[in-house]
Design an enzyme around this catalytic site. Sequence first.
Site, PDB file in Angstrom:
ATOM      1  CG  PHE A   1      -2.746  -3.294 -11.823  1.00 51.05           C
ATOM      2  CD1 PHE A   1      -3.674  -3.531 -11.230  1.00 51.05           C
ATOM      3  CD2 PHE A   1      -3.258  -3.088 -13.471  1.00 51.05           C
ATOM      4  CE1 PHE A   1      -5.175  -3.065 -10.911  1.00 51.05           C
ATOM      5  CE2 PHE A   1      -3.621  -2.188 -13.729  1.00 51.05           C
ATOM      6  CZ  PHE A   1      -5.004  -2.062 -12.592  1.00 51.05           C
TER       7      PHE A   1
ATOM      8  CG  PHE B   1      -1.070   0.628  -3.317  1.00 49.85           C
ATOM      9  CD1 PHE B   1      -0.461   2.235  -2.881  1.00 49.85           C
ATOM     10  CD2 PHE B   1      -1.088   0.332  -1.594  1.00 49.85           C
ATOM     11  CE1 PHE B   1      -0.663   2.733  -1.413  1.00 49.85           C
ATOM     12  CE2 PHE B   1      -1.309   1.026  -0.393  1.00 49.85           C
ATOM     13  CZ  PHE B   1      -1.270   2.199  -0.755  1.00 49.85           C
TER      14      PHE B   1
ATOM     15  CB  ALA C   1       3.249  -1.358 -15.755  1.00 53.28           C
ATOM     16  CB  VAL C   2       1.228   3.009 -12.322  1.00 48.47           C
ATOM     17  CG1 VAL C   2      -0.380   3.746 -11.493  1.00 48.47           C
ATOM     18  CG2 VAL C   2       2.043   1.998 -10.861  1.00 48.47           C
TER      19      VAL C   2
ATOM     20  CG  HIS D   1      -6.014   4.092  -8.793  1.00 48.47           C
ATOM     21  ND1 HIS D   1      -7.112   3.986  -7.389  1.00 48.47           N
ATOM     22  CD2 HIS D   1      -5.291   3.251  -8.877  1.00 48.47           C
ATOM     23  CE1 HIS D   1      -5.739   3.341  -6.864  1.00 48.47           C
ATOM     24  NE2 HIS D   1      -5.829   2.868  -7.738  1.00 48.47           N
TER      25      HIS D   1
END
Length: 156
Positions: free
Chosen positions: A25, A60, A83-84, A91
Amino acid sequence: MSTIPTIAGQLDAKGLKIAIVATRFNDFIVDRLVGGAVDYLERHGLADENMLLVRIPGAFELPLICRKLAASGKYDGIVALGAVIRGATPHFDYVCAEASKGIAHTMLEFDTPIGFGLLTCDTIDQAIERAGSKAGNKGCEAAAAMLETIRVMEQL
Ligand code: INI
């Protein structure tokens, strides 16, 4: 100069076995973090054959994979990279909270240093800044922190 007995970690990675866990992601950011971590470890004496790169879906999943690697007993340390980036829903908060808590628990459960290289950003620009531009490279910093912690742990 103080006379206080002091323990400090030498930044020598020679002879260690290190796993790097990196999310797919946001890979355009995370690949830069991986580059920073690998470059740091190589420049501090770690041979490529003593590194393992594990690609996983998203942040996650970081705790589970770090836990599996730590439980194997094969690695002196782990670098967790991801990396979020905040979106329109909550979320972001759930992913960041579970990833950071899970990684911290894993370190304590297995006495395995884990470099926390998970960017938690409000914007893509903030992530770019931390992936090898204005604000440095957090992958490199996570690898450095992990190495120093391994060397401190060895002396305690
Ligand atoms: N995973 C990330 O690593 N970064 C993100 O920004 C992100 N967002 O925004 O959704 C993200 N979500 C996926 C999540 O980590 C899991 O992989 C997914 O929910 C499947 O379990």
